[in-house]
Scaffold this motif. Structure first.
Motif, short mmCIF file in Angstrom:
data_model
loop_
_atom_site.label_atom_id
_atom_site.label_comp_id
_atom_site.label_asym_id
_atom_site.label_seq_id
_atom_site.Cartn_x
_atom_site.Cartn_y
_atom_site.Cartn_z
N ASP A 6 56.64 209.44 68.25
CA ASP A 6 55.77 208.05 68.51
C ASP A 6 55.08 207.87 69.74
O ASP A 6 54.21 207.66 70.02
CB ASP A 6 56.62 206.71 67.93
N THR A 7 56.20 208.15 70.79
CA THR A 7 55.51 207.96 72.10
C THR A 7 54.57 209.05 72.61
O THR A 7 53.58 208.75 73.03
CB THR A 7 56.96 208.14 73.09
N GLN A 8 54.81 210.26 71.92
CA GLN A 8 53.97 211.27 72.34
C GLN A 8 52.56 210.84 71.76
O GLN A 8 51.39 210.88 72.24
CB GLN A 8 54.39 212.56 71.95
N GLU A 110 35.17 204.58 77.84
CA GLU A 110 35.73 205.30 76.82
C GLU A 110 36.99 206.01 77.49
O GLU A 110 37.33 206.15 78.73
CB GLU A 110 34.95 206.59 76.38
N GLU A 111 37.80 206.50 76.58
CA GLU A 111 39.35 207.13 76.97
C GLU A 111 38.64 208.61 77.98
O GLU A 111 37.48 209.01 77.51
CB GLU A 111 40.01 207.66 76.04
N PRO A 112 39.52 208.86 78.84
CA PRO A 112 39.27 210.20 79.55
C PRO A 112 39.17 211.44 78.71
O PRO A 112 40.14 211.36 77.55
CB PRO A 112 40.23 210.36 80.61
N ILE A 113 38.39 212.28 79.05
CA ILE A 113 38.27 213.60 78.16
C ILE A 113 39.10 214.79 78.41
O ILE A 113 39.38 215.16 79.70
CB ILE A 113 36.83 214.12 78.22
N SER A 114 40.13 215.22 77.63
CA SER A 114 40.83 216.33 77.94
C SER A 114 40.07 217.53 78.15
O SER A 114 40.71 218.39 78.83
CB SER A 114 42.32 216.26 76.76
N CYS A 115 39.58 217.85 76.77
CA CYS A 115 38.74 219.19 76.97
C CYS A 115 37.57 219.23 76.11
O CYS A 115 37.63 218.07 75.18
CB CYS A 115 39.83 220.25 76.65
N LEU A 116 37.06 220.16 76.24
CA LEU A 116 35.71 220.62 75.32
C LEU A 116 36.30 221.44 74.15
O LEU A 116 37.01 222.14 74.65
CB LEU A 116 34.67 221.06 76.04
N ILE A 117 36.01 221.32 72.88
CA ILE A 117 36.44 222.22 72.02
C ILE A 117 35.03 222.90 71.37
O ILE A 117 34.39 222.05 70.72
CB ILE A 117 37.49 221.93 70.77
N SER A 118 34.44 223.83 71.62
CA SER A 118 33.28 224.37 71.10
C SER A 118 33.53 225.73 70.36
O SER A 118 34.28 226.47 70.63
CB SER A 118 32.35 224.43 72.09
N ASP A 119 32.60 225.71 69.39
CA ASP A 119 32.60 227.26 68.54
C ASP A 119 32.43 228.18 69.55
O ASP A 119 31.73 228.36 70.43
CB ASP A 119 31.37 227.00 67.70
N VAL A 452 48.45 221.17 70.73
CA VAL A 452 48.68 219.67 71.05
C VAL A 452 49.44 219.71 72.62
O VAL A 452 48.92 219.13 73.39
CB VAL A 452 49.12 219.03 70.01
N SER A 453 50.59 220.28 72.82
CA SER A 453 51.04 220.14 74.12
C SER A 453 50.15 220.75 75.16
O SER A 453 50.03 220.57 76.26
CB SER A 453 52.26 220.61 73.98
N HIS A 454 49.55 221.94 74.86
CA HIS A 454 48.67 222.81 75.70
C HIS A 454 47.55 221.87 76.04
O HIS A 454 47.00 221.55 77.39
CB HIS A 454 48.13 223.98 75.07
#
Ligand code: UDX
Length: 460
Positions: A6-8, A110-119, A452-454
């Motif tokens: 839950d915390t994660q 908006e929330e900070p962006i962790s990363c882009l996931i692109s094709d 998810v952890s990465h």
């Protein structure tokens, strides 16, 4: 343990992921499924999409959508040349995509962006991400097996396998067993240099990314996964099959799915129907189309056939069929423009899938334990078909240019003969493996946790 999870989840609620699908059906579906999976893990989701082949945002109320102009002219948007379109997308989207990303990154509400996931085929987005100091994770929507072949393209060119010579089609590719030259993932009637350029862009920029996600599972492509893990420095996450996560996901279909297929299937005997569909891009000439029609008709099996408008070059829809063709079959055939494919494959009446072996279709068939008749048209489909028929042995491949008699024979082998029974047995075992990888402790769920952890550790 539960409190820790839950915390994660709570921590990730403060993080946003930006996803950028390539605007083709076989790429949009897995990207939106991936978005649903990552949203269930606590991330906020923003989708950037082109105006061309735009998904319908109202089907995904939990996500934020931003559309960018692709700058396509009318004639460009109606082109059937996928290599030309892929190159164009990687040129025309650069500025609009960068502008959109800059806006998103500077929006403090908006929330900070962790990363882009692109094709993987949006390879230009690696340089944009680098210039904005934003990590990019890649989604490769095809299989690992075909990717290994794409990685080998420079070697295959150096050793003379590519470009393919007609006289060498039956020769084995010694470096990539069990492939023969005719199984190499090429595409006819396009400029070969442009094709090599987009494949190199796809491979090299995937290698430069912060990680690669696959809609596949370890038990299916273990040796290819090992090869890639040796050759690639970045982490690789096979977390598929995406559509089998127990999550409510909406349809990302660009065409309306004809539900009459299900009521028609309801009236057919168990495992009796051949479902034939060649995906969203493949095209046939009229002669091929007629051989398929007569092969299906003469097989004496009921069949559900997706004839997408535009499937037959030079025709709107079914005009090439002889008049009265359907009537003479007395309800044994149902032809539609687009199917709810996942429901169709899961239907107990379906006994075989005649497919072009796009990766999504191949994986969807495996997940439902439906044996395949393989008729690949281009690119990765060639490799997928070979793996289906010769590595996993869960289908039969029709030779290029098969006529109605060869088709009828192939259908009999799969639907009636002992060979078909063995194939059904093998695919049902593979279906179980696909199921186990998404159960607690299964390989894909473990890889998802690592992903998810990465991602959670990536900082923009
Ligand atoms: C393309 C390429 O052809 C393929 O080689 C590559 O692996 C992915 O991109 P496409 O031709 O669209 O794919 O085939 P496929 O990968 O099988 O994807 C088609 C998707 O459309 C599947 O998810 C399938 O379920 C869906 N579909 C197909 C329908 O919903 N209805 C249909 O009638 C046919």
């Amino acid at each position: 343990m539960e409190n820790q999870i839950d915390t994660q989840m709570e921590q990730r609620k403060g993080r946003r992921l930006v996803l950028f699908p390539l605007p083709f059906q076989g790429h949009i579906n897995p990207m939106l499924l991936l978005a649903t999976i990552l949203h269930s893990k606590g991330f906020s989701i923003t989708i950037i999409h082109t105006n061309f082949n735009s998904p319908n945002p109202s089907n995904f109320p939990n996500f934020t959508f931003h559309s960018i102009p692709d700058g396509f002219s009318e004639s460009e948007a109606s082109s059937k040349d996928v290599v030309f379109l892929a190159k164009l997308l990687n040129t025309k989207c650069v500025e609009p995509f960068r502008d959109c990303m800059v806006k998103l990154l500077s929006d403090v509400s908006e929330e900070p962006i962790s990363c882009l996931i692109s094709d993987a085929f949006f390879y230009f987005s690696q340089a944009v991400a680098d210039s904005l100091k934003l990590p990019r994770v890649v989604l490769r929507t095809g299989g690992l097996s075909s990717f290994v072949v794409f990685v080998a393209f420079p070697l295959l060119r150096e050793r003379g396998y590519l470009p393919i010579q007609d006289s060498q089609l039956e020769e084995p590719v010694a470096e990539l067993p069990p492939l023969k030259v005719k199984d190499l993932p090429v595409i006819d009637n396009v400029d070969p240099d442009s094709y090599y350029e987009i494949i190199a862009g796809m491979v090299n920029e995937s290698k430069a990314s912060a990680g690669i996600i696959w809609n596949s599972f370890e038990e299916l492509e273990q040796s290819e996964l090992n090869t890639l893990r040796q050759e690639f420095p970045n982490p690789i996450f096979p977390i598929g099959p995406f559509h089998k996560y127990h999550l409510t996901s909406s349809s990302s279909s660009l065409l309306a799915q004809d539900q009459s297929s299900i009521s028609w299937l309801d009236k057919q005997a168990p495992k009796s129907v051949i479902y034939a569909s060649f995906g969203s891009l493949a095209a046939l000439n009229e002669a091929q189309f007629l051989e398929i029609a007569w092969g299906l008709a003469n097989s004496n099996q009921p069949f559900l056939w997706v004839v997408r408008p535009g499937l037959v070059r030079g025709s709107e829809w079914l005009e090439p069929l002889p008049s009265g063709f359907l009537e003479t079959l007395n309800g044994r055939a149902h032809i539609i423009k687009w199917a709810p494919q996942l429901e169709v494959l899961a239907h107990p009446a379906v006994g075989a899938f005649w497919t072009h072996n796009g990766w999504n279709s191949t994986l969807e068939s495996i997940c439902e334990g439906v044996p395949m008749i393989c008729m690949p048209c281009f690119t990765d489909q060639m490799v997928n078909a070979k793996y289906v028929s010769q590595v996993w042995k869960v289908g039969l491949q029709l030779e290029n240019g098969s006529d109605r008699l060869m088709i009828e024979r192939c259908i009999r082998r799969l639907m009636v003969e002992k060979e078909g029974e063995e194939i059904r047995d093998r695919i049902s075992k593979l279906k179980d493996k696909a199921k186990f990888c998404l159960q607690q402790g299964g390989s894909s769920l473990q890889n998802l946790d690592s992903l998810v952890s990465h991602i959670s550790k990536l900082e923009s």
